[in-house]
Design a protein around this motif. Structure first.
Motif, PDB file in Angstrom:
ATOM      1  N   ARG A 142       0.823  -1.212   0.000  1.00  0.00           N
ATOM      2  CA  ARG A 142       0.000   0.000   0.000  1.00  0.00           C
ATOM      3  C   ARG A 142       0.861   1.268   0.000  1.00  0.00           C
ATOM      4  O   ARG A 142       1.754   1.425   0.827  1.00  0.00           O
ATOM      5  CB  ARG A 142      -0.879  -0.036   1.257  1.00  0.00           C
ATOM      6  CG  ARG A 142      -1.936   1.012   1.312  1.00  0.00           C
ATOM      7  CD  ARG A 142      -2.694   0.882   2.619  1.00  0.00           C
ATOM      8  NE  ARG A 142      -3.541   2.031   2.810  1.00  0.00           N
ATOM      9  CZ  ARG A 142      -4.789   2.135   2.329  1.00  0.00           C
ATOM     10  NH1 ARG A 142      -5.311   1.157   1.655  1.00  0.00           N
ATOM     11  NH2 ARG A 142      -5.495   3.226   2.529  1.00  0.00           N
ATOM     12  N   ASN A 143       0.614   2.144  -0.957  1.00  0.00           N
ATOM     13  CA  ASN A 143       1.319   3.433  -1.079  1.00  0.00           C
ATOM     14  C   ASN A 143       2.827   3.299  -1.274  1.00  0.00           C
ATOM     15  O   ASN A 143       3.563   4.247  -1.005  1.00  0.00           O
ATOM     16  CB  ASN A 143       1.080   4.319   0.151  1.00  0.00           C
ATOM     17  CG  ASN A 143      -0.307   4.909   0.152  1.00  0.00           C
ATOM     18  OD1 ASN A 143      -0.877   5.143  -0.919  1.00  0.00           O
ATOM     19  ND2 ASN A 143      -0.871   5.120   1.321  1.00  0.00           N
ATOM     20  N   TRP A 200      -9.692  -2.226  -6.569  1.00  0.00           N
ATOM     21  CA  TRP A 200      -8.567  -1.502  -5.962  1.00  0.00           C
ATOM     22  C   TRP A 200      -9.039  -0.285  -5.179  1.00  0.00           C
ATOM     23  O   TRP A 200      -8.549  -0.015  -4.090  1.00  0.00           O
ATOM     24  CB  TRP A 200      -7.551  -1.097  -7.038  1.00  0.00           C
ATOM     25  CG  TRP A 200      -6.676  -2.256  -7.441  1.00  0.00           C
ATOM     26  CD1 TRP A 200      -6.655  -3.486  -6.872  1.00  0.00           C
ATOM     27  CD2 TRP A 200      -5.717  -2.280  -8.495  1.00  0.00           C
ATOM     28  NE1 TRP A 200      -5.738  -4.285  -7.504  1.00  0.00           N
ATOM     29  CE2 TRP A 200      -5.148  -3.579  -8.508  1.00  0.00           C
ATOM     30  CE3 TRP A 200      -5.277  -1.360  -9.435  1.00  0.00           C
ATOM     31  CZ2 TRP A 200      -4.165  -3.967  -9.415  1.00  0.00           C
ATOM     32  CZ3 TRP A 200      -4.292  -1.737 -10.346  1.00  0.00           C
ATOM     33  CH2 TRP A 200      -3.746  -3.020 -10.329  1.00  0.00           C
ATOM     34  N   TYR A 217      -8.590   0.160  -1.241  1.00  0.00           N
ATOM     35  CA  TYR A 217      -7.808   1.312  -0.770  1.00  0.00           C
ATOM     36  C   TYR A 217      -8.599   2.093   0.278  1.00  0.00           C
ATOM     37  O   TYR A 217      -8.086   2.441   1.335  1.00  0.00           O
ATOM     38  CB  TYR A 217      -7.441   2.224  -1.943  1.00  0.00           C
ATOM     39  CG  TYR A 217      -6.467   3.298  -1.536  1.00  0.00           C
ATOM     40  CD1 TYR A 217      -5.124   2.989  -1.309  1.00  0.00           C
ATOM     41  CD2 TYR A 217      -6.879   4.608  -1.336  1.00  0.00           C
ATOM     42  CE1 TYR A 217      -4.219   3.963  -0.907  1.00  0.00           C
ATOM     43  CE2 TYR A 217      -5.987   5.590  -0.936  1.00  0.00           C
ATOM     44  CZ  TYR A 217      -4.649   5.263  -0.724  1.00  0.00           C
ATOM     45  OH  TYR A 217      -3.763   6.225  -0.324  1.00  0.00           O
TER      46      TYR A 217
END
Ligand SMILES: Cc1cc2nc3c(=O)[nH]c(=O)nc-3n(C[C@H](O)[C@H](O)[C@H](O)COP(=O)(O)OP(=O)(O)OC[C@H]3O[C@@H](n4cnc5c(N)ncnc54)[C@H](O)[C@@H]3O)c2cc1C
Length: 432
Positions: free
Chosen positions: A364-365, A406, A410
């Motif tokens: 993530r990120n 997604w 998220y």
């Protein structure tokens, strides 16, 4: 030749047989001039698979159908492309046919784009004892294994056994190993504790074992460092410059003699070419098919190889090109242009690889990007990675469905596909 596969006569057209409908073969089948060639595409599966996102199927982030696409749907409107689901076994270059498990298929031009399979580096026992990630069905097996671990963990109060169940060993520090361990680390933090509140997730260990001196060895040193640092921050234990020698469940023995105790060993350490037998010995180099700049296999002017299985040695690429999707797509495009232009290579253009950069996601990120002279990581690289992958997925429905999945995960810190689905076999089921 015997038992010829029933395919309509090509008439005045030349028959172009393509073995393998992956990145390279599918692109060529789409781009080949159907007025000039009768295209026969064969694949052992009836669908195309987008391999870079297998790890997301394995970790419950995406459905298999979001990253696969039926070959027949691709060519519904094109009557001059004939798909046959079968496995090529060998080629007879003198009689110009390939032999498959459903019969022989004659060709005028043959293109081999059979890609790669998992490489166990000679230790075939690992094939039966570990999980790999080279197909949709293997991705589902990995998903099941991950979910089963937590179900098993609920049934023991033995500390050692619990650690064995909750320990995940990922072998191979390339993009897939980094992505898989990063995804598991994210899930350990945000998802698994919600599903299994009775399990103490501080006991869950994720080991990434890599035989090369640094992670993501094909990328820049900066990206490797960035990936290692991010994974460590997310609690992944990295074993660098060490290989897994054997796995005698539950003990994985490493090259320094140490062992890791785990029920979950995922082997993503390398690939080897899916070779097709029958060509001259000089056509093969460690299993890959040696080609010239026109993608012609050494010694043949009507047999071509593209993608992972092809090996083009030049001053610029003394060890051949990297086995990645961009090379496969660019080779297919070049070969289609050449074959569409004329049938002999006298006015063909040579294949020149244009490296558009590399991306790998860590979680993530977090991703890393090497774009020419620019090497960067973090949030921006991650969004770039998401965009590039959405654009590359085949089929509009698939692009939309991946996008929705997604965005949902998220915003909600969740993936919704943690289903343990086991196929049930009965006597009516017969796999050819
Ligand atoms: C888990 C994973 C992650 C990856 N991530 C990335 C990434 O992030 N970026 C990137 O650029 N690359 C990535 N790659 C590599 C990329 O997927 C390959 O470079 C690319 O698929 C090569 O394309 P290809 O057409 O040569 O082979 P493939 O796409 O593998 O296609 C080969 C096709 O041939 C068929 N086939 C094989 N043998 C036979 C036979 N005997 N008869 C009939 N059909 C046969 C197979 O079913 C398959 O459809 C990844 C690969 C894997 C496994």
């Amino acid at each position: 030749m015997n038992n010829i596969v029933n395919i309509p006569d090509a008439g005045k057209k030349k028959r172009l047989v393509i073995i393998g409908g992956g990145f390279a073969g599918l692109e060529l089948a789409k781009k080949a001039d159907k007025k000039k060639y009768q295209v026969v595409l064969i694949d052992k599966n009836n669908y195309y698979q987008f391999q870079p996102l297998f790890y997301q199927v394995a970790t419950g982030g995406l459905e298999p159908s979001s990253i696969s696409y039926p070959h027949r749907k691709n060519f519904q409107k094109n009557k001059n492309v004939h798909f046959r689901m079968c496995e090529a076994q060998y080629v007879d270059p003198d009689k110009k046919f390939i032999s498959t498990n459903i019969g022989d298929i004659p060709y005028n031009y043959l293109v081999i784009s059979t890609g790669c399979n998992t490489n166990y580096f000679g230790n075939e026992s690992l094939k039966d004892s570990t999980f790999s990630l080279k197909s949709i069905s293997e991705s589902l097996l990995v998903r099941n294994r991950i979910l089963l671990s937590f179900e098993e963990a609920l049934n023991t109060d033995d500390e050692d056994e619990l650690r064995e169940i909750l320990s995940f060993v990922i072998v191979g520090g390339g993009a897939t190993g980094v992505e898989l361990s990063g995804a598991l680390a994210d899930m350990r933090k945000a998802i698994f504790p919600k599903d299994y509140p009775e399990i103490d997730f501080s006991k869950m260990e994720i080991h990434l074992v890599d035989a090369s001196p640094r992670l993501l060895f094909g990328m820049s040193e900066k990206s490797s460092e960035n990936a290692a640092e991010t994974l460590k921050k997310r609690g992944v234990i990295i074993h660098q410059d060490i290989s897994v020698k054997s796995y005698d469940k539950p003990y994985a023995t490493l090259s320094d003699g140490s062992t890791l105790r785990s029920r979950n060993v995922f082997w993503v350490a390398g690939v080897k070419p899916n070779s097709l037998k029958g060509l001259a010995d000089t056509s093969y180099n460690r299993g890959r098919l040696v080609i010239n700049e026109y993608n012609q296999v050494d010694g043949y002017n009507n047999i071509f190889a593209i993608g992972d299985t092809a090996l083009l040695i030049s001053d610029k690429s003394p060890k051949g090109h990297p086995q990645v999707a961009q090379v496969a797509l660019q080779m297919a495009k070049r070969l289609a242009k050449n074959l569409n232009k004329s049938e002999s290579n006298s006015d063909w253009d040579k294949f020149v690889y244009s490296d558009r950069g590399s991306l790998a996601t860590i979680g993530r990120n977090a991703a890393v990007a090497d774009l020419g002279k620019f090497h960067f990581g973090g949030w921006f690289a991650w969004w770039l990675w998401l965009g590039v992958h959405i654009l590359s997925i085949v089929g509009m429905r698939n692009k939309v469905s991946v996008f929705i999945d997604w965005v949902w995960s998220y915003l909600n810190y969740d993936v919704s596909l943690r289903l343990f689905i086991r196929p049930k076999f009965n006597k009516m089921y017969k796999e050819e």
